[in-house]
Design an enzyme around this catalytic site. Structure first.
Site, PDB file in Angstrom:
ATOM      1  CE  LYS A  49     -52.771  60.557 -46.818  1.00 44.56           C
ATOM      2  NZ  LYS A  49     -52.853  59.122 -47.105  1.00 44.56           N
ATOM      3  CB  ALA A  71     -50.811  54.686 -44.060  1.00 38.76           C
ATOM      4  CD  GLU A 117     -46.286  58.649 -31.630  1.00 36.27           C
ATOM      5  OE1 GLU A 117     -45.036  58.659 -31.735  1.00 36.27           O
ATOM      6  OE2 GLU A 117     -46.979  57.686 -31.931  1.00 36.27           O
ATOM      7  CB  CYS A 128     -43.043  55.151 -32.924  1.00 34.31           C
ATOM      8  SG  CYS A 128     -44.547  55.077 -31.969  1.00 34.31           S
TER       9      CYS A 128
END
Ligand code: NDP
Length: 453
Positions: A156, A158, A230, A264
């Site tokens: 799935k 974004a 994560e 990130c």
């Protein structure tokens, strides 16, 4: 309820595509196909699964230009960075092609039994919920070790990178992976809830925000399924008085500004000792000002828009709230739709959003400290735990700090970055579990104890 997903080019707002959401029936059929495929897939010799990896690498290579352009159009990353992302996927494939067999070998453990060992069996069907910032790399980092271990994957992605999600599924099919081995779900948050609840799904991996992480972990926990998270980061980049700025400044700027700041593991808080502060600011500002803003499809562009306008607005708000609390704008803080100008903030203190929260865009928060001790103290003042980096010429002193760092990574004279050979993941609210390396290969296996007397 929404029935379709529209994708837009964030640089100019042009509509790209409309995708129809999978119906509930579609989702159930995909789950059943995944389940059936997995039975044969796990029985296939590992050498045959590995062979398909090389086909996949060839498919990626063959379509590199087109795939890079798709990434750039959907989420605005400068084209050269999209190409680098695609190339990194093939490095990952090469790594597991060479090492997967050995990673999955039984581990003999001597006991009083005639034979005792651990065998690594796949868990089954694994769901991945993935973000848009590295739309290929994040998916491959999950899929390559997970599938090679004998699992099948459901993605799935974004919603703003649905085109990438579909292209990835096509790559697996064209490489000869059996139908159902890797499937993309075009669905929304409700669909994901149904999928996680289904018995066929055995575990979930998510890369994304803290909020999404909490929701997915809650759903996985409620259904007693393991999850790997994560999540965001707020990495400190410590600059000590003996740092070789001339040598490392390109790396330091890249650590914050690559992918237009949407990473990130980016350096978000620059903690600089006062002796080197003025020189650091001078060199850092000059390099940031050299970034070349423009259309991400041009190869000369090194800084572009963010992936969505709402993300640029969130960033602007974080900066403005920090300014209200006393931060000073050295450069930047102008927004135009999804574009947010590279921004350097000084006078940053621990109560400001740019210190406490993840800033997902080109904003560098600079914190001036007295000395080394204060620098490490400030660095660890975070609820995130992805990584810390330090720039210094004194390796011995930096090495003595290793056990003090609570994060998933500590990099000395290098930016925190992912590498297929090394484990990757965080602590605290940056998540749990490890991807990449042998750890990533064993993330979704049943470590089965065998005891033969
Ligand atoms: P999200 O965390 O919301 O999205 C990441 C993925 O999770 C997407 O596939 C999204 O789907 C999905 N998702 C989110 N909520 C749910 C839910 N309740 N149920 C099922 N799936 C869900 O990131 P955003 O795009 O909203 O970005 C917001 C912030 O998140 C950024 O500013 C940044 O701070 C952080 N972030 C961190 C990333 C990282 O690498 N650690 C990557 C991306 C974002 P959908 O697109 O359909 O909402």
């Amino acid at each position: 309820m929404k029935k379709e997903i529209n994708t837009y080019n964030p640089y100019n707002g042009d509509k790209l595509e409309t995708y129809t959401l999978n119906s509930n029936e579609d989702l159930i059929n995909k789950l059943k196909l995944a389940d059936n495929t997995q039975k044969d897939w796990k029985a296939l010799e590992i050498s045959k699964r590995i062979k398909l990896l090389q086909n996949l690498a060839n498919e990626i290579d063959k379509n590199k230009d087109e795939l890079s352009e798709l990434i750039t159009k959907e989420m605005g990353k400068p084209l050269l960075e999209s190409k680098a992302e695609i190339e990194k996927c093939n490095l990952l494939i090469d790594f597991y092609t060479i090492n997967a067999d050995q990673f999955l070998q039984d581990d003999i453990i001597e006991t009083e039994a005639h034979e005792s060992f651990i065998s690594y069996d796949p868990l089954g069907c694994i769901l991945a919920v993935m973000p848009w910032n590295y739309p290929f790399w994040q998916v491959f980092r999950f899929a390559i070790p997970t599938l090679t271990a004998g699992n099948v994957g459901l993605l799935k992605h974004a919603s703003n990178v649905t085109g990438c999600a579909i292209a990835i599924e096509k790559l697996f099919l064209n490489a000869g992976f059996p139908e159902g081995c890797f499937q993309t779900l075009v669905t929304d948050h409700n669909g994901i809830e149904t999928i996680i609840e289904n018995d066929i799904v055995k575990a979930v991996s998510l890369t994304g925000s803290e909020k999404a992480g909490r929701k997915i972990a809650e759903l996985a926990g409620k259904n007693l399924k393991p999850s790997l998270l994560e999540l965001g980061g707020n990495n400190a980049c410590i600059i000590l008085k003996d740092a070789d700025l001339r040598k490392h400044m390109d790396t330091i700027v890249k650590a914050r500004m690559q992918n237009s700041g949407q990473s990130c593991i980016a350096a978000k808080r620059f903690i600089v000792v006062e002796e080197l502060y003025d020189e650091f600011i001078k060199q850092f500002k000059s390099k940031v000002e050299d970034l070349n803003y423009g259309n991400p499809l041009y190869e000369t562009t090194t800084m572009s828009c963010l992936a969505r306008e709402d993300l640029a607005k969130i960033l602007e708000e974080q900066v403005n709230k920090s300014i209200d609390l006393g931060a000073k704008v050295l450069i930047g803080n102008q927004r135009d739709s999804a574009y947010y100008q590279p921004t350097i903030l000084t006078n940053v203190t621990a109560e400001m959003p740019v210190f406490k929260e993840e800033t997902f865009g080109p904003v560098a928060a600079i914190i001036k400290v007295k000395d080394e001790d204060e620098a490490y103290k400030s660095a660890s003042q975070s609820k995130f735990g992805l990584g810390t980096m330090v720039f210094t010429s004194n390796y011995d002193a930096a090495s003595k700090r290793i056990s003090e760092i609570e994060d998933g990574a500590f990099f000395i004279n290098e930016m925190v970055k992912s590498d297929p050979r090394l484990p990757f993941g965080g602590t605290k609210i940056s998540g749990y579990g490890r991807e990449l390396s042998k750890e990533g290969m064993l993330a979704f296996v049943n470590k089965k104890t065998i005891y033969i007397n």
